[in-house]
Design a protein around this motif. Structure first.
Motif, PDB file in Angstrom:
ATOM      1  N   ARG A   1       0.823  -1.216   0.000  1.00 48.26           N
ATOM      2  CA  ARG A   1       0.000   0.000   0.000  1.00 48.26           C
ATOM      3  C   ARG A   1       0.854   1.262   0.000  1.00 48.26           C
ATOM      4  O   ARG A   1       0.526   2.247  -0.675  1.00 48.26           O
ATOM      5  CB  ARG A   1      -0.970  -0.021   1.170  1.00 48.26           C
ATOM      6  CG  ARG A   1      -2.118  -0.977   0.893  1.00 48.26           C
ATOM      7  CD  ARG A   1      -3.063  -1.191   2.022  1.00 48.26           C
ATOM      8  NE  ARG A   1      -3.417  -0.006   2.770  1.00 48.26           N
ATOM      9  CZ  ARG A   1      -4.095  -0.040   3.910  1.00 48.26           C
ATOM     10  NH1 ARG A   1      -4.520  -1.200   4.414  1.00 48.26           N
ATOM     11  NH2 ARG A   1      -4.379   1.070   4.557  1.00 48.26           N
ATOM     12  N   ARG A   2       1.974   1.252   0.715  1.00 44.53           N
ATOM     13  CA  ARG A   2       2.877   2.407   0.708  1.00 44.53           C
ATOM     14  C   ARG A   2       3.412   2.619  -0.718  1.00 44.53           C
ATOM     15  O   ARG A   2       3.419   3.734  -1.236  1.00 44.53           O
ATOM     16  CB  ARG A   2       4.022   2.197   1.692  1.00 44.53           C
ATOM     17  CG  ARG A   2       4.982   3.394   1.750  1.00 44.53           C
ATOM     18  CD  ARG A   2       6.023   3.246   2.827  1.00 44.53           C
ATOM     19  NE  ARG A   2       5.399   3.505   4.116  1.00 44.53           N
ATOM     20  CZ  ARG A   2       5.519   2.696   5.170  1.00 44.53           C
ATOM     21  NH1 ARG A   2       6.214   1.585   5.105  1.00 44.53           N
ATOM     22  NH2 ARG A   2       4.938   3.009   6.307  1.00 44.53           N
TER      23      ARG A   2
ATOM     24  N   GLY B   1       0.784   9.396  -4.572  1.00 45.46           N
ATOM     25  CA  GLY B   1       0.924  10.614  -3.791  1.00 45.46           C
ATOM     26  C   GLY B   1      -0.048  10.810  -2.643  1.00 45.46           C
ATOM     27  O   GLY B   1      -0.172  11.910  -2.120  1.00 45.46           O
ATOM     28  N   PHE B   2      -0.750   9.745  -2.226  1.00 42.72           N
ATOM     29  CA  PHE B   2      -1.641   9.875  -1.071  1.00 42.72           C
ATOM     30  C   PHE B   2      -0.810   9.998   0.209  1.00 42.72           C
ATOM     31  O   PHE B   2       0.243   9.376   0.344  1.00 42.72           O
ATOM     32  CB  PHE B   2      -2.585   8.669  -0.966  1.00 42.72           C
ATOM     33  CG  PHE B   2      -3.680   8.675  -1.987  1.00 42.72           C
ATOM     34  CD1 PHE B   2      -4.864   9.362  -1.763  1.00 42.72           C
ATOM     35  CD2 PHE B   2      -3.534   8.002  -3.187  1.00 42.72           C
ATOM     36  CE1 PHE B   2      -5.875   9.384  -2.706  1.00 42.72           C
ATOM     37  CE2 PHE B   2      -4.541   8.004  -4.140  1.00 42.72           C
ATOM     38  CZ  PHE B   2      -5.713   8.698  -3.900  1.00 42.72           C
ATOM     39  N   LYS B   3      -1.309  10.778   1.141  1.00 46.95           N
ATOM     40  CA  LYS B   3      -0.619  10.978   2.434  1.00 46.95           C
ATOM     41  C   LYS B   3      -1.298  10.202   3.556  1.00 46.95           C
ATOM     42  O   LYS B   3      -0.648   9.731   4.468  1.00 46.95           O
ATOM     43  CB  LYS B   3      -0.605  12.466   2.793  1.00 46.95           C
ATOM     44  CG  LYS B   3      -0.023  13.365   1.736  1.00 46.95           C
ATOM     45  CD  LYS B   3       1.471  13.278   1.702  1.00 46.95           C
ATOM     46  CE  LYS B   3       2.033  14.292   0.713  1.00 46.95           C
ATOM     47  NZ  LYS B   3       2.929  13.706  -0.248  1.00 46.95           N
ATOM     48  N   GLU B   4      -2.628  10.100   3.506  1.00 49.66           N
ATOM     49  CA  GLU B   4      -3.426   9.495   4.582  1.00 49.66           C
ATOM     50  C   GLU B   4      -3.784   8.052   4.249  1.00 49.66           C
ATOM     51  O   GLU B   4      -4.945   7.701   4.145  1.00 49.66           O
ATOM     52  CB  GLU B   4      -4.704  10.323   4.795  1.00 49.66           C
ATOM     53  CG  GLU B   4      -4.478  11.796   5.030  1.00 49.66           C
ATOM     54  CD  GLU B   4      -3.764  12.078   6.327  1.00 49.66           C
ATOM     55  OE1 GLU B   4      -4.009  11.342   7.309  1.00 49.66           O
ATOM     56  OE2 GLU B   4      -2.962  13.025   6.356  1.00 49.66           O
ATOM     57  N   GLU B   5      -2.794   7.207   4.074  1.00 46.49           N
ATOM     58  CA  GLU B   5      -3.055   5.845   3.614  1.00 46.49           C
ATOM     59  C   GLU B   5      -3.510   4.906   4.725  1.00 46.49           C
ATOM     60  O   GLU B   5      -4.360   4.063   4.536  1.00 46.49           O
ATOM     61  CB  GLU B   5      -1.804   5.276   2.938  1.00 46.49           C
ATOM     62  CG  GLU B   5      -1.906   3.830   2.544  1.00 46.49           C
ATOM     63  CD  GLU B   5      -3.140   3.501   1.715  1.00 46.49           C
ATOM     64  OE1 GLU B   5      -3.579   2.346   1.766  1.00 46.49           O
ATOM     65  OE2 GLU B   5      -3.693   4.373   1.026  1.00 46.49           O
ATOM     66  N   PHE B   6      -2.947   5.033   5.893  1.00 41.54           N
ATOM     67  CA  PHE B   6      -3.251   4.095   6.974  1.00 41.54           C
ATOM     68  C   PHE B   6      -4.152   4.781   7.998  1.00 41.54           C
ATOM     69  O   PHE B   6      -3.986   5.959   8.286  1.00 41.54           O
ATOM     70  CB  PHE B   6      -1.951   3.579   7.596  1.00 41.54           C
ATOM     71  CG  PHE B   6      -1.083   2.908   6.574  1.00 41.54           C
ATOM     72  CD1 PHE B   6      -1.336   1.598   6.188  1.00 41.54           C
ATOM     73  CD2 PHE B   6      -0.043   3.579   5.961  1.00 41.54           C
ATOM     74  CE1 PHE B   6      -0.565   0.964   5.218  1.00 41.54           C
ATOM     75  CE2 PHE B   6       0.741   2.969   4.989  1.00 41.54           C
ATOM     76  CZ  PHE B   6       0.468   1.665   4.614  1.00 41.54           C
ATOM     77  N   ASP B   7      -5.133   4.017   8.523  1.00 36.62           N
ATOM     78  CA  ASP B   7      -6.103   4.602   9.443  1.00 36.62           C
ATOM     79  C   ASP B   7      -6.545   3.574  10.473  1.00 36.62           C
ATOM     80  O   ASP B   7      -6.117   2.424  10.444  1.00 36.62           O
ATOM     81  CB  ASP B   7      -7.300   5.182   8.676  1.00 36.62           C
ATOM     82  CG  ASP B   7      -7.998   4.150   7.798  1.00 36.62           C
ATOM     83  OD1 ASP B   7      -7.988   2.948   8.129  1.00 36.62           O
ATOM     84  OD2 ASP B   7      -8.568   4.544   6.767  1.00 36.62           O
TER      85      ASP B   7
ATOM     86  N   VAL C   1     -19.440  12.596  -7.869  1.00 38.52           N
ATOM     87  CA  VAL C   1     -17.983  12.536  -7.742  1.00 38.52           C
ATOM     88  C   VAL C   1     -17.552  13.463  -6.603  1.00 38.52           C
ATOM     89  O   VAL C   1     -18.107  14.545  -6.418  1.00 38.52           O
ATOM     90  CB  VAL C   1     -17.315  12.948  -9.072  1.00 38.52           C
ATOM     91  CG1 VAL C   1     -15.799  13.035  -8.930  1.00 38.52           C
ATOM     92  CG2 VAL C   1     -17.701  11.964 -10.181  1.00 38.52           C
ATOM     93  N   TYR C   2     -16.570  13.031  -5.825  1.00 38.56           N
ATOM     94  CA  TYR C   2     -16.040  13.822  -4.713  1.00 38.56           C
ATOM     95  C   TYR C   2     -14.528  13.640  -4.660  1.00 38.56           C
ATOM     96  O   TYR C   2     -13.982  12.701  -5.249  1.00 38.56           O
ATOM     97  CB  TYR C   2     -16.689  13.403  -3.382  1.00 38.56           C
ATOM     98  CG  TYR C   2     -16.527  11.930  -3.080  1.00 38.56           C
ATOM     99  CD1 TYR C   2     -15.453  11.478  -2.327  1.00 38.56           C
ATOM    100  CD2 TYR C   2     -17.429  10.989  -3.571  1.00 38.56           C
ATOM    101  CE1 TYR C   2     -15.284  10.113  -2.074  1.00 38.56           C
ATOM    102  CE2 TYR C   2     -17.274   9.639  -3.315  1.00 38.56           C
ATOM    103  CZ  TYR C   2     -16.201   9.213  -2.567  1.00 38.56           C
ATOM    104  OH  TYR C   2     -16.028   7.874  -2.316  1.00 38.56           O
ATOM    105  N   LEU C   3     -13.851  14.535  -3.954  1.00 38.35           N
ATOM    106  CA  LEU C   3     -12.404  14.440  -3.818  1.00 38.35           C
ATOM    107  C   LEU C   3     -12.041  13.745  -2.523  1.00 38.35           C
ATOM    108  O   LEU C   3     -12.596  14.038  -1.462  1.00 38.35           O
ATOM    109  CB  LEU C   3     -11.760  15.827  -3.843  1.00 38.35           C
ATOM    110  CG  LEU C   3     -11.757  16.547  -5.179  1.00 38.35           C
ATOM    111  CD1 LEU C   3     -11.104  17.925  -5.037  1.00 38.35           C
ATOM    112  CD2 LEU C   3     -11.045  15.738  -6.257  1.00 38.35           C
ATOM    113  N   ASP C   4     -11.103  12.826  -2.615  1.00 41.05           N
ATOM    114  CA  ASP C   4     -10.474  12.207  -1.446  1.00 41.05           C
ATOM    115  C   ASP C   4      -9.001  12.556  -1.579  1.00 41.05           C
ATOM    116  O   ASP C   4      -8.344  12.120  -2.537  1.00 41.05           O
ATOM    117  CB  ASP C   4     -10.689  10.702  -1.447  1.00 41.05           C
ATOM    118  CG  ASP C   4     -10.113  10.029  -0.198  1.00 41.05           C
ATOM    119  OD1 ASP C   4      -9.401  10.701   0.572  1.00 41.05           O
ATOM    120  OD2 ASP C   4     -10.372   8.834  -0.016  1.00 41.05           O
ATOM    121  N   GLU C   5      -8.497  13.367  -0.667  1.00 35.47           N
ATOM    122  CA  GLU C   5      -7.213  14.039  -0.812  1.00 35.47           C
ATOM    123  C   GLU C   5      -7.260  14.785  -2.142  1.00 35.47           C
ATOM    124  O   GLU C   5      -8.151  15.580  -2.376  1.00 35.47           O
ATOM    125  CB  GLU C   5      -6.052  13.049  -0.691  1.00 35.47           C
ATOM    126  CG  GLU C   5      -5.872  12.534   0.730  1.00 35.47           C
ATOM    127  CD  GLU C   5      -4.540  11.861   0.992  1.00 35.47           C
ATOM    128  OE1 GLU C   5      -3.508  12.384   0.535  1.00 35.47           O
ATOM    129  OE2 GLU C   5      -4.541  10.827   1.672  1.00 35.47           O
TER     130      GLU C   5
END
Length: 142
Positions: free
Chosen positions: A16-17, A25-31, A122-126
């Motif tokens: 996933r990283r 380029g996602f920053k909020e991958e793990f939750d 449609v919406y934005l995630d990051e």
């Protein structure tokens, strides 16, 4: 070989990283949902190459599927489709009758080919456009 894990493993983190953070380029991958999820990991020749996760939604029988990632060198082998099919099978075993997911807009056609339908706007995630999708599962109960 497919493995089912109830925790975030080093293999899942690495894939996933690599796919979501380094490539996309996602920053909020793990939750916090990772600790509540079932993680499916596909190995080819003992190398972890593809992952996904799912977890129950607040509504009984509905599951949320996501974080489907295939390492670049292994794309084009239908591993994403295989993971979706395996997740569906596992979700049915776990008592699910419907799957919902948040698709990157560029992956919408892939999910449609897997039987999902878009719902909503449609919406934005990051930084990335997404769309909600869902699929009713064919279970013995109907």
């Amino acid at each position: 070989m497919l493995q089912r894990k109830n925790s975030l493993t080093p293999d899942v983190i690495a894939i996933r990283r690599e796919v979501f953070m380094i490539e996309q380029g996602f920053k909020e991958e793990f939750d916090d949902l990772d600790s509540q999820s079932v993680h499916l990991i596909y190995h080819e020749d003992n190398v972890p190459v593809a992952v996904c996760r799912y977890y129950p939604a607040e509504t009984d029988g509905i599951y949320i599927l996501g974080r489907i990632a295939v390492r670049a060198a292994y794309r084009g082998k239908s591993l994403g489709k295989y993971l979706v099919e395996m997740a569906e099978s596992e979700i049915i075993k776990d008592g699910g009758h419907k799957i919902v997911l948040s698709s990157q807009l560029r992956a919408q056609t892939f999910y449609e080919k897997c039987g999902f339908s878009a719902v909503g706007d449609v919406y934005l995630d990051e930084h990335c456009p997404h769309i909600a999708m869902e699929k009713k599962l064919e279970t013995e109960r109907g």
